[in-house]
Design a protein around this motif. Sequence first.
Motif, PDB file in Angstrom:
ATOM      1  N   UNK A   1       0.876  -1.007  -0.111  1.00  0.00           N
ATOM      2  CA  UNK A   1      -0.113   0.289  -0.018  1.00  0.00           C
ATOM      3  C   UNK A   1       1.009   1.219  -0.284  1.00  0.00           C
ATOM      4  N   UNK A   2       0.439   2.421  -0.573  1.00  0.00           N
ATOM      5  CA  UNK A   2       1.582   3.229  -1.175  1.00  0.00           C
ATOM      6  C   UNK A   2       0.586   5.015  -0.918  1.00  0.00           C
ATOM      7  N   UNK A   3       1.218   5.430   0.016  1.00  0.00           N
ATOM      8  CA  UNK A   3       0.082   7.053  -0.841  1.00  0.00           C
ATOM      9  C   UNK A   3       1.299   8.076  -1.966  1.00  0.00           C
ATOM     10  N   UNK A   4       0.493   8.036  -3.000  1.00  0.00           N
ATOM     11  CA  UNK A   4       0.927   8.454  -4.080  1.00  0.00           C
ATOM     12  C   UNK A   4       0.451  10.345  -4.373  1.00  0.00           C
ATOM     13  N   UNK A   5       1.705  10.444  -4.629  1.00  0.00           N
ATOM     14  CA  UNK A   5       1.500  12.117  -4.608  1.00  0.00           C
ATOM     15  C   UNK A   5       2.174  13.259  -5.616  1.00  0.00           C
ATOM     16  N   UNK A   6       0.655  14.156  -6.500  1.00  0.00           N
ATOM     17  CA  UNK A   6       1.956  14.314  -7.762  1.00  0.00           C
ATOM     18  C   UNK A   6       2.433  15.528  -7.087  1.00  0.00           C
ATOM     19  N   UNK A   7       3.898  15.752  -7.991  1.00  0.00           N
ATOM     20  CA  UNK A   7       4.449  17.194  -7.434  1.00  0.00           C
ATOM     21  C   UNK A   7       5.073  17.566  -8.998  1.00  0.00           C
ATOM     22  N   UNK A   8       4.310  19.411  -8.806  1.00  0.00           N
ATOM     23  CA  UNK A   8       5.158  19.793  -9.516  1.00  0.00           C
ATOM     24  C   UNK A   8       5.846  21.045  -8.991  1.00  0.00           C
ATOM     25  N   UNK A   9       6.922  20.639 -10.076  1.00  0.00           N
ATOM     26  CA  UNK A   9       7.875  22.235  -9.076  1.00  0.00           C
ATOM     27  C   UNK A   9       8.284  23.626 -10.390  1.00  0.00           C
ATOM     28  N   UNK A  10       8.449  24.646 -10.230  1.00  0.00           N
ATOM     29  CA  UNK A  10       8.569  26.282 -10.897  1.00  0.00           C
ATOM     30  C   UNK A  10      10.581  26.175  -9.915  1.00  0.00           C
ATOM     31  N   UNK A  11      11.555  26.195 -11.586  1.00  0.00           N
ATOM     32  CA  UNK A  11      12.801  25.817 -10.720  1.00  0.00           C
ATOM     33  C   UNK A  11      13.674  27.351 -11.120  1.00  0.00           C
ATOM     34  N   UNK A  12      14.056  28.017 -10.271  1.00  0.00           N
ATOM     35  CA  UNK A  12      15.222  28.500 -10.993  1.00  0.00           C
ATOM     36  C   UNK A  12      16.713  28.994 -10.036  1.00  0.00           C
ATOM     37  N   UNK A  13      16.782  27.427  -9.664  1.00  0.00           N
ATOM     38  CA  UNK A  13      18.087  27.047  -8.317  1.00  0.00           C
ATOM     39  C   UNK A  13      19.775  27.154  -9.167  1.00  0.00           C
ATOM     40  N   UNK A  14      20.550  28.331  -8.366  1.00  0.00           N
ATOM     41  CA  UNK A  14      22.033  27.821  -8.830  1.00  0.00           C
ATOM     42  C   UNK A  14      22.657  27.831  -6.865  1.00  0.00           C
ATOM     43  N   UNK A  15      22.033  27.750  -6.099  1.00  0.00           N
ATOM     44  CA  UNK A  15      22.408  27.558  -5.051  1.00  0.00           C
ATOM     45  C   UNK A  15      23.457  26.099  -4.486  1.00  0.00           C
ATOM     46  N   UNK A  16      24.788  26.342  -3.590  1.00  0.00           N
ATOM     47  CA  UNK A  16      25.158  25.566  -3.229  1.00  0.00           C
ATOM     48  C   UNK A  16      24.927  24.589  -2.271  1.00  0.00           C
ATOM     49  N   UNK A  17      25.295  23.855  -1.467  1.00  0.00           N
ATOM     50  CA  UNK A  17      25.032  23.303  -0.842  1.00  0.00           C
ATOM     51  C   UNK A  17      25.992  24.411   0.576  1.00  0.00           C
ATOM     52  N   UNK A  18      27.189  24.879   0.948  1.00  0.00           N
ATOM     53  CA  UNK A  18      27.614  26.083   1.640  1.00  0.00           C
ATOM     54  C   UNK A  18      27.014  27.083   1.937  1.00  0.00           C
ATOM     55  N   UNK A  19      26.215  27.558   0.796  1.00  0.00           N
ATOM     56  CA  UNK A  19      24.402  28.372   1.120  1.00  0.00           C
ATOM     57  C   UNK A  19      23.274  28.379   1.846  1.00  0.00           C
ATOM     58  N   UNK A  20      23.711  27.246   1.708  1.00  0.00           N
ATOM     59  CA  UNK A  20      21.698  26.739   2.206  1.00  0.00           C
ATOM     60  C   UNK A  20      21.287  26.890   3.423  1.00  0.00           C
ATOM     61  N   UNK A  21      21.536  28.213   3.820  1.00  0.00           N
ATOM     62  CA  UNK A  21      20.914  28.683   5.045  1.00  0.00           C
ATOM     63  C   UNK A  21      20.097  29.165   4.983  1.00  0.00           C
ATOM     64  N   UNK A  22      18.408  28.690   5.772  1.00  0.00           N
ATOM     65  CA  UNK A  22      16.767  29.631   5.577  1.00  0.00           C
ATOM     66  C   UNK A  22      16.698  29.916   7.064  1.00  0.00           C
ATOM     67  N   UNK A  23      15.245  30.340   6.292  1.00  0.00           N
ATOM     68  CA  UNK A  23      14.571  30.341   7.927  1.00  0.00           C
ATOM     69  C   UNK A  23      13.066  30.977   7.134  1.00  0.00           C
ATOM     70  N   UNK A  24      11.791  30.601   7.909  1.00  0.00           N
ATOM     71  CA  UNK A  24      10.590  30.513   7.862  1.00  0.00           C
ATOM     72  C   UNK A  24      10.418  31.735   7.665  1.00  0.00           C
ATOM     73  N   UNK A  25       9.259  32.147   6.522  1.00  0.00           N
ATOM     74  CA  UNK A  25       8.815  33.378   7.006  1.00  0.00           C
ATOM     75  C   UNK A  25       7.215  34.035   6.569  1.00  0.00           C
ATOM     76  N   UNK A  26       6.076  34.228   7.353  1.00  0.00           N
ATOM     77  CA  UNK A  26       5.050  33.853   6.997  1.00  0.00           C
ATOM     78  C   UNK A  26       4.519  34.963   7.480  1.00  0.00           C
ATOM     79  N   UNK A  27       2.943  35.505   6.699  1.00  0.00           N
ATOM     80  CA  UNK A  27       2.099  36.744   7.107  1.00  0.00           C
ATOM     81  C   UNK A  27       1.877  37.012   8.452  1.00  0.00           C
ATOM     82  N   UNK A  28       1.599  38.070   8.517  1.00  0.00           N
ATOM     83  CA  UNK A  28       1.603  39.227   9.918  1.00  0.00           C
ATOM     84  C   UNK A  28       0.728  38.269  10.224  1.00  0.00           C
ATOM     85  N   UNK A  29      -0.702  37.903   9.970  1.00  0.00           N
ATOM     86  CA  UNK A  29      -1.463  37.544  10.448  1.00  0.00           C
ATOM     87  C   UNK A  29      -1.495  35.889  10.897  1.00  0.00           C
TER      88      UNK A  29
END
Length: 231
Positions: free
Chosen positions: A26-54
């Motif tokens: 038994x599997x969970x089947x998921x469709x994935x769609x991506x749009x990418x302009x990715x050019x980062x490297x492992x050394x620069x993969x720092x991130x923070x989550x962002x939210x709307x005010x509400x």
Amino acid sequence: MNIDRWTRRVALLFVALTALLSGCTTYVTTQVTAFSDWSGSDATRTYAFTRHEDQKNNLELSAYERIVANELALHAFREVSHDDARYLVELAYGIRSDIVTVAQPVYYNPWPGPYWGRPFDMWGPWGPFPATYVNQSYPVFTHLLGIRITERASGREVYNVTARNVSEESSLVRAMPYLARSALADFPLANGAVHTVKIPLGGGGGADANEVSLPAATPPAGAASAPKAAQ
């Protein structure tokens, strides 16, 4: 033990074995769609989550961010403070219910009682009469997760991926680990890529080229039970 009783026991054993074997695939089947302009490297993969005010105090969103953070870590992303992050990660999520109607066969048994289902019945359990069909309706649920990555300094969008699956599972909380793993399974995908990810239900078993094994994941206790879409 008479033959009829023996035959019934063998049939019940066969049904149970079939159900057991089918449960292993038994599997969970998921469709994935991506749009990418990715050019980062492992050394620069720092991130923070962002939210709307509400969304500042949204506990449900906090739970989903932790699930996505676990998946980002598998791809060398490191969570830091907002001002130190190269990338900002924003989530969108939601659930929608629909009713699906299917035709189910109903078989007519003209020979009830001791003459039905005997070992030498050449017609099998349904007899020589064709089935009639009745419509049966049941609910299905579409689960959605979107992950958007932008450069903090410039605001430029560099990656936008959406994962969607449909099942009888009414809880977005339980579906979210599968959505997050599917969305980031082959990061980074090519621009405009559309593919399907199959994950064994419960995370057990091996995976082939089209499958991703999902470790067991329990959403944080603070996750809200009522799903709400985040824009």
